[in-house]
Design a protein around this motif. Sequence first.
Motif, mmCIF file in Angstrom:
data_model
loop_
_atom_site.group_PDB
_atom_site.id
_atom_site.type_symbol
_atom_site.label_atom_id
_atom_site.label_comp_id
_atom_site.label_asym_id
_atom_site.label_seq_id
_atom_site.Cartn_x
_atom_site.Cartn_y
_atom_site.Cartn_z
ATOM 1 N N GLY A 120 0.793 -1.230 0.000
ATOM 2 C CA GLY A 120 0.000 0.000 0.000
ATOM 3 C C GLY A 120 0.822 1.276 0.000
ATOM 4 N N ILE A 121 2.158 1.148 -0.018
ATOM 5 C CA ILE A 121 3.009 2.350 -0.015
ATOM 6 C C ILE A 121 2.909 3.067 -1.352
ATOM 7 N N LYS A 122 2.974 2.280 -2.424
ATOM 8 C CA LYS A 122 2.899 2.883 -3.757
ATOM 9 C C LYS A 122 1.476 2.761 -4.294
ATOM 10 N N SER A 123 1.114 3.699 -5.135
ATOM 11 C CA SER A 123 -0.255 3.704 -5.675
ATOM 12 C C SER A 123 -0.486 2.480 -6.549
ATOM 13 N N PRO A 124 -1.708 1.949 -6.536
ATOM 14 C CA PRO A 124 -2.021 0.825 -7.420
ATOM 15 C C PRO A 124 -1.844 1.237 -8.892
ATOM 16 N N ASN A 125 -1.695 0.249 -9.730
ATOM 17 C CA ASN A 125 -1.503 0.524 -11.151
ATOM 18 C C ASN A 125 -2.056 -0.645 -11.962
ATOM 19 N N TRP A 126 -2.018 -0.519 -13.293
ATOM 20 C CA TRP A 126 -2.469 -1.609 -14.156
ATOM 21 C C TRP A 126 -1.286 -2.543 -14.439
ATOM 22 N N TYR A 127 -1.514 -3.857 -14.297
ATOM 23 C CA TYR A 127 -0.448 -4.835 -14.529
ATOM 24 C C TYR A 127 -0.916 -5.904 -15.514
ATOM 25 N N ASP A 128 0.021 -6.286 -16.375
ATOM 26 C CA ASP A 128 -0.233 -7.341 -17.364
ATOM 27 C C ASP A 128 -0.082 -8.688 -16.642
ATOM 28 N N ILE A 129 -1.195 -9.375 -16.412
ATOM 29 C CA ILE A 129 -1.155 -10.588 -15.570
ATOM 30 C C ILE A 129 -0.361 -11.699 -16.262
ATOM 31 N N ALA A 130 -0.604 -11.871 -17.559
ATOM 32 C CA ALA A 130 0.089 -12.953 -18.279
ATOM 33 C C ALA A 130 1.608 -12.745 -18.240
ATOM 34 N N GLY A 131 2.021 -11.476 -18.352
ATOM 35 C CA GLY A 131 3.449 -11.155 -18.311
ATOM 36 C C GLY A 131 4.060 -11.563 -16.969
ATOM 37 N N ILE A 132 3.320 -11.315 -15.905
ATOM 38 C CA ILE A 132 3.822 -11.673 -14.572
ATOM 39 C C ILE A 132 3.928 -13.195 -14.435
ATOM 40 N N VAL A 133 2.887 -13.905 -14.912
ATOM 41 C CA VAL A 133 2.897 -15.379 -14.847
ATOM 42 C C VAL A 133 4.103 -15.921 -15.626
ATOM 43 N N ASP A 134 4.333 -15.372 -16.828
ATOM 44 C CA ASP A 134 5.473 -15.820 -17.655
ATOM 45 C C ASP A 134 6.792 -15.623 -16.911
ATOM 46 N N LYS A 135 6.936 -14.415 -16.341
ATOM 47 C CA LYS A 135 8.188 -14.050 -15.668
ATOM 48 C C LYS A 135 8.483 -15.016 -14.511
ATOM 49 N N ILE A 136 7.450 -15.281 -13.697
ATOM 50 C CA ILE A 136 7.666 -16.155 -12.528
ATOM 51 C C ILE A 136 7.920 -17.600 -12.975
ATOM 52 N N SER A 137 7.198 -18.024 -14.017
ATOM 53 C CA SER A 137 7.356 -19.430 -14.453
ATOM 54 C C SER A 137 8.767 -19.699 -15.000
ATOM 55 N N ARG A 138 9.461 -18.638 -15.414
ATOM 56 C CA ARG A 138 10.826 -18.823 -15.942
ATOM 57 C C ARG A 138 11.872 -18.928 -14.837
ATOM 58 N N SER A 139 11.490 -18.600 -13.573
ATOM 59 C CA SER A 139 12.492 -18.652 -12.498
ATOM 60 C C SER A 139 12.864 -20.109 -12.218
ATOM 61 N N SER A 140 14.097 -20.327 -11.739
ATOM 62 C CA SER A 140 14.649 -21.687 -11.595
ATOM 63 C C SER A 140 13.804 -22.559 -10.664
ATOM 64 N N SER A 141 13.179 -21.947 -9.657
ATOM 65 C CA SER A 141 12.397 -22.730 -8.692
ATOM 66 C C SER A 141 11.228 -23.468 -9.351
ATOM 67 N N PHE A 142 10.727 -22.902 -10.459
ATOM 68 C CA PHE A 142 9.535 -23.498 -11.060
ATOM 69 C C PHE A 142 9.786 -23.999 -12.488
ATOM 70 N N SER A 143 11.046 -24.163 -12.839
ATOM 71 C CA SER A 143 11.387 -24.498 -14.225
ATOM 72 C C SER A 143 10.880 -25.885 -14.641
ATOM 73 N N GLU A 144 10.613 -26.745 -13.661
ATOM 74 C CA GLU A 144 10.169 -28.091 -14.035
ATOM 75 C C GLU A 144 8.649 -28.198 -14.167
ATOM 76 N N LEU A 145 7.983 -27.102 -13.876
ATOM 77 C CA LEU A 145 6.514 -27.146 -13.964
ATOM 78 C C LEU A 145 6.034 -26.897 -15.400
ATOM 79 N N GLU A 146 4.940 -27.551 -15.742
ATOM 80 C CA GLU A 146 4.292 -27.235 -17.017
ATOM 81 C C GLU A 146 3.286 -26.110 -16.718
ATOM 82 N N VAL A 147 3.485 -24.950 -17.340
ATOM 83 C CA VAL A 147 2.616 -23.816 -17.035
ATOM 84 C C VAL A 147 1.764 -23.466 -18.253
#
Lengths: 377, 205
Positions: free
Chosen positions: A230-257
């Motif tokens: 809540g420190i920074k004002s809310p904004n519009w975020y591309d949800i698919a972009g966020i999902v893609d970014k997180i799915s590429r991290s090493s912790s989840f690389s073995e998952l089928e997304v």
Amino acid sequence: MIKNLTETGEDLSLFDFLPVGICIIDPDYNVLFWNRCLENWSGLKTGEMTGSDLRVKCEKLKSSHFIKRFGLIFSGGPPDGFSSQLHKYLIPSELHNGKMRIQHTTVIALQTEVPGKYNAMIICEDVTNLTNEVQAYRSMRDRALMELDERVKTENALRIVNTKLNLMNSITRHDILNQLTVAIIFRDMIEQDNVIPPEKKAYGYLNKMEIALNNIQQHISFTKDYQDMGIKSPNWYDIAGIVDKISRSSSFSELEVKNGLRGYEIYADPLFEKVIYTLFDNAVRHGKKVTRIEFSAVEEDTSISIVCEDNGIGIPVNDKEKIFERGFGEHTGLGLFLSRDILSITGISIKENGKPGVGARFEISVSKDMCRHSEPV
Amino acid sequence: MIVSPEDLDFLMELMNIGVGKAASLLNEITSSHIRLSVPQVRIVNPSEINSLNLVPENEICAQVKLDFSGPFSGTSLLVFPAGSAATLVMTITGEEPGAPELDSIRAETLKEVGNIFINGVMGSIGNVLRQHISYSLPEYYEDRLEIIKYFIENEKSDGIILTTTNFYVENIDVRGIIFLMLDMGSLNLLLEKIEQVDTIESSGS
């Protein structure tokens, strides 16, 4: 047009039916016509007014600027208007409540049969209600602007206080973590020096001390996450972009997304990414056998549901609400608690409604004004 | 249209008298002392008006319009930038400070101010022409100055007498522009009358 009024006065009777005050005067200010509306407003009868000098009843007309302006009318000049702000009551007229009727007056030249001679027609409109309404509107608007100004000042003051509190929190957290590190090192040194043999009761205390120190560390981390919310004002975020970014991290690389959220944007706190990360993290950490995560959108009349499903062991029926409580679970017990709080900042809700044994299913419900398509879906 | 410097001087004097009378009237009815700058007068061709950049493009203006007809016909228009016009009204009526918004009551007051100016100017011209002119009722608009293009295109004006003057009321400074758009032949008539007056004055002296 109206000519020779004294002879054809009866032709003016039409003016008696109009809801405005109408009076006609000659260049000597003698009243030639006084309509019924003016009779009603002023209480002065037509018979009494006709032939009389209007300046006797309307003393304002004696002032020099009226004489000049009426002089122009009597010479055939352009129509003149007398606004209600500068000349409230040209023809005195009392209302039932004892207040004066506010008037807007227009005066026009009327050519007579005598060349170069003009009479003046005075037309008065009652603008009392309009004036009262405008004044009420003005005072309401000024009050609203004043309140808005106060609110902005208060918000600025709160922002400053919040900044100071955050600074103090950061410094305190830093100092505690430093001291905590020292305590952890000393505890480890005691263990490594074998000063306390494992069979002794005090060794058990060392283990409990380790758990307590780790808990303190987690609590401190939680205060940092919570502080950022809540420190920074809310904004519009591309949800698919966020999902893609997180799915590429090493912790989840073995998952089928499977990412079915292309084109969707959500209006949320900047920590929204942490919510999606928590869903991935929970699936891997608690789903036991998760190999696949699927994100999709379900559109309803007034809302859109962002759905995250996995093929893990699912959530037991009794725990579906508890998982959002602080401290629940085998790990820190903070992820979903924080996620719900982060989403609630922009009025978004989250629940779990999967089938135990089949997989977890998180449903983030967003009203349509907080979720939009950035491109055709 | 070629206008001699003498005619332009006389026209400027006419406008000055009209505006001066209007200022004196305004001072009598308002609580503030109003000063006016010496009006700048020029005659412009209707096709030139858009290139003069009289007010910033897209700026909303408060406009008081009065049509006149007879041997001398056309349209007179007094234009104020809307924001400063509201401040002008608030100052001359002695209102408590508030949002400078042109609501219907203030618009009526501005219409009266505009009416006084236009009447002052038309009164001066009427004295020279000595011919009967019929007038419409004054109208009030809030619009971009672009609306003038409409009047010009539809009224086949052969010349515009453009007068600009600044109102100084207490600490505010508002520019008012008077457009006197004359129909075909009217400008010539006015200039002829002016020359007649010039001739009489010259022979008299």
